[in-house]
Design a protein around this motif. Structure first.
Motif, short mmCIF file in Angstrom:
data_model
loop_
_atom_site.label_atom_id
_atom_site.label_comp_id
_atom_site.label_asym_id
_atom_site.label_seq_id
_atom_site.Cartn_x
_atom_site.Cartn_y
_atom_site.Cartn_z
N ALA A 109 0.83 -1.21 0.00
CA ALA A 109 0.00 0.00 0.00
C ALA A 109 0.86 1.25 0.00
O ALA A 109 1.81 1.37 0.78
CB ALA A 109 -0.92 -0.01 1.20
N ARG A 110 0.51 2.18 -0.88
CA ARG A 110 1.19 3.47 -0.94
C ARG A 110 0.25 4.63 -0.61
O ARG A 110 0.70 5.72 -0.25
CB ARG A 110 1.80 3.69 -2.34
N THR A 111 -1.04 4.43 -0.73
CA THR A 111 -2.03 5.43 -0.36
C THR A 111 -3.15 4.72 0.40
O THR A 111 -3.25 3.49 0.42
CB THR A 111 -2.65 6.11 -1.60
N VAL A 112 -4.03 5.50 1.02
CA VAL A 112 -5.13 4.91 1.77
C VAL A 112 -6.05 4.11 0.86
O VAL A 112 -6.66 3.12 1.27
CB VAL A 112 -5.91 6.01 2.53
N GLN A 113 -6.14 4.50 -0.40
CA GLN A 113 -7.00 3.79 -1.34
C GLN A 113 -6.48 2.40 -1.67
O GLN A 113 -7.21 1.57 -2.22
CB GLN A 113 -7.14 4.62 -2.64
N ASP A 114 -5.22 2.14 -1.35
CA ASP A 114 -4.63 0.82 -1.61
C ASP A 114 -4.97 -0.20 -0.53
O ASP A 114 -4.66 -1.39 -0.68
CB ASP A 114 -3.10 0.93 -1.71
N LEU A 115 -5.58 0.23 0.57
CA LEU A 115 -5.93 -0.69 1.65
C LEU A 115 -7.09 -1.58 1.20
O LEU A 115 -8.12 -1.08 0.73
CB LEU A 115 -6.32 0.06 2.91
N GLY A 116 -6.93 -2.87 1.34
CA GLY A 116 -7.96 -3.80 0.89
C GLY A 116 -9.11 -3.91 1.87
O GLY A 116 -8.99 -3.54 3.05
N PRO A 117 -10.26 -4.40 1.41
CA PRO A 117 -11.41 -4.61 2.30
C PRO A 117 -11.03 -5.53 3.46
O PRO A 117 -10.31 -6.51 3.26
CB PRO A 117 -12.45 -5.26 1.38
N GLY A 118 -11.52 -5.20 4.65
CA GLY A 118 -11.22 -6.04 5.80
C GLY A 118 -9.90 -5.75 6.46
O GLY A 118 -9.51 -6.44 7.42
N GLN A 139 -13.49 0.48 3.39
CA GLN A 139 -14.07 -0.53 4.26
C GLN A 139 -12.94 -1.19 5.04
O GLN A 139 -12.14 -1.94 4.48
CB GLN A 139 -14.84 -1.57 3.45
N ALA A 140 -12.85 -0.91 6.32
CA ALA A 140 -11.80 -1.48 7.15
C ALA A 140 -12.34 -1.71 8.55
O ALA A 140 -13.32 -1.09 8.98
CB ALA A 140 -10.58 -0.55 7.20
N GLU A 141 -11.68 -2.60 9.28
CA GLU A 141 -12.06 -2.90 10.66
C GLU A 141 -11.17 -2.10 11.60
O GLU A 141 -9.94 -2.21 11.55
CB GLU A 141 -11.89 -4.40 10.94
N VAL A 142 -11.79 -1.31 12.47
CA VAL A 142 -11.03 -0.51 13.43
C VAL A 142 -10.96 -1.28 14.75
O VAL A 142 -11.98 -1.63 15.33
CB VAL A 142 -11.67 0.87 13.65
N VAL A 143 -9.72 -1.54 15.20
CA VAL A 143 -9.47 -2.27 16.43
C VAL A 143 -9.00 -1.28 17.49
O VAL A 143 -7.98 -0.61 17.30
CB VAL A 143 -8.40 -3.36 16.22
N HIS A 144 -9.74 -1.16 18.59
CA HIS A 144 -9.38 -0.20 19.64
C HIS A 144 -8.12 -0.69 20.36
O HIS A 144 -8.08 -1.77 20.94
CB HIS A 144 -10.52 -0.04 20.63
N SER A 145 -7.09 0.13 20.34
CA SER A 145 -5.82 -0.18 20.99
C SER A 145 -5.73 0.57 22.31
O SER A 145 -6.16 1.72 22.41
CB SER A 145 -4.65 0.22 20.08
N TYR A 146 -5.14 -0.07 23.31
CA TYR A 146 -4.98 0.55 24.63
C TYR A 146 -3.50 0.74 24.94
O TYR A 146 -3.00 0.33 25.98
CB TYR A 146 -5.67 -0.29 25.69
N GLY A 147 -2.79 1.39 24.03
CA GLY A 147 -1.37 1.64 24.23
C GLY A 147 -0.50 0.72 23.39
O GLY A 147 -0.94 -0.35 22.96
N ALA A 148 0.76 1.15 23.17
CA ALA A 148 1.74 0.38 22.37
C ALA A 148 1.12 -0.09 21.06
O ALA A 148 1.18 -1.27 20.69
CB ALA A 148 2.27 -0.81 23.18
N THR A 149 0.55 0.86 20.33
CA THR A 149 -0.19 0.52 19.12
C THR A 149 0.70 -0.13 18.06
O THR A 149 0.26 -1.03 17.33
CB THR A 149 -0.87 1.78 18.55
N GLU A 150 1.97 0.30 17.98
CA GLU A 150 2.88 -0.28 16.98
C GLU A 150 3.02 -1.79 17.16
O GLU A 150 3.25 -2.53 16.19
CB GLU A 150 4.27 0.36 17.06
N ALA A 151 2.87 -2.26 18.42
CA ALA A 151 3.07 -3.68 18.71
C ALA A 151 1.92 -4.56 18.23
O ALA A 151 2.03 -5.79 18.24
CB ALA A 151 3.27 -3.88 20.22
N LYS A 152 0.82 -3.96 17.79
CA LYS A 152 -0.35 -4.74 17.38
C LYS A 152 -0.13 -5.39 16.01
O LYS A 152 -0.86 -6.30 15.64
CB LYS A 152 -1.59 -3.85 17.34
#
Length: 302
Positions: A109-118, A139-152
């Motif tokens: 992915a190089r732009t937000v439009q390159d993100l695939g569904p899901g 269309q994307a799934e947002v996962v709530h992170s509670y810190g150290a987001t890079e580690a997800k």
């Protein structure tokens, strides 16, 4: 008694306390770990420390009259507060921070439009992320992170929405920024209730004036320029907008002294122009703190 909520245990804490001290609004507390303190300004101000994400909510609810937090948390919480004055600093820089969308460095992915569904996107800012994705039609799934987001990544997410100052942390964790969603800065905010109370409004605006002046001081330098009289007109045209004539040199009657407040950003170019216009010497010192008057019935804007 006026009440104020300040950020604790975050990147804003030390820079915010430094700004308040520079404005003459020193926070007194038993220790650096204490969650309660006071400021003496027009009477005591009760100070409490909270996570930045909590501050818009406690101010909006009227639990505190005013607070300082990031624009990202004001937007994320949707808190109804009065935005009084903003500043341009973060933990390590004198610039605002950014909320960005990032993916692994080897992702196609190089732009937000390159993100695939899901696509799974981890973030501490689910409201901001969902609004951004909706605006972009993604269309994307947002996962709530509670810190150290890079580690997800990669187990729990394929991309992240997170805050950056320099971007070095993302780089060290093998991530690459696709786009900036928001540019954010610290804001002094007030509760609607306090904003409608004449006495509290006066004190909040007075505090805002002092903080705004102290913040401007850190971004300015005072230039003292010695100029031959025959070059004065040319030098004056190169002086900063806020400048004034001090007088004549004590020992050389054909020299004039002028001063001006210049922004530190681009200062070398200003000095070069002054010398090129005929100044024989430019002395740079810390800018003095100037506190302007504001109408009592208007918001203070940076």
């Amino acid at each position: 008694m006026l009440s104020l909520a300040l950020p604790k245990g975050s990147s804003l804490e030390q820079r915010t306390l430094g700004l308040f001290a520079a404005a003459g609004l020193q926070v007194t507390r038993p220790s650096e770990r204490a969650y309660r303190g006071t400021i003496t300004y027009g009477g005591p101000i009760r100070v409490a420390f909270f996570k930045p994400r909590e501050i818009p909510l406690v101010v909006a609810a009227g639990v505190f009259d005013a607070g300082l937090t990031g624009a990202d948390w004001i937007e994320e919480t949707g808190a109804k507060v009065e935005s009084v004055v903003s500043f341009t600093y973060s933990k390590t820089t004198d610039s605002p921070w950014r909320v960005v969308l990032a993916v692994p460095a080897d992702d196609a992915a190089r732009t937000v439009q390159d993100l695939g569904p899901g696509t799974r996107i981890a973030t501490e800012y689910p409201t901001i992320a969902r609004r951004f994705l909706q605006d972009e039609g993604i269309q994307a799934e947002v996962v709530h992170s509670y810190g150290a987001t890079e580690a997800k990544i990669p187990e729990l997410a394929d991309a992240i929405v997170d805050v950056v100052e320099t971007g070095s942390s993302l780089h060290h964790n093998g991530l690459r920024i696709i786009t900036t969603i928001r540019t954010c800065a610290p804001w002094l905010i007030a509760s609607p209730e306090a904003w409608c109370d004449a006495d509290r409004l006066r004190r909040i605006q007075g505090m805002a004036r002092l903080l705004d002046a102290a913040h401007a001081q850190s971004a300015q330098a005072l230039l003292t320029v010695r100029v031959p009289t025959h070059c004065l007109d040319r030098v004056v045209r190169s002086m900063p907008e806020r400048s004034w004539r001090v007088g004549a040199d004590l020992h050389h009657t054909d020299l004039v002294i002028v001063q001006g407040l210049a922004q530190r950003a681009g200062l070398p170019d200003v000095i070069d122009r002054l010398l090129g216009a005929g100044a024989i010497e430019v002395t740079q010192t810390d800018g003095g703190m100037t506190t302007p008057a504001f109408p009592s019935d208007t918001h203070v804007r940076a």
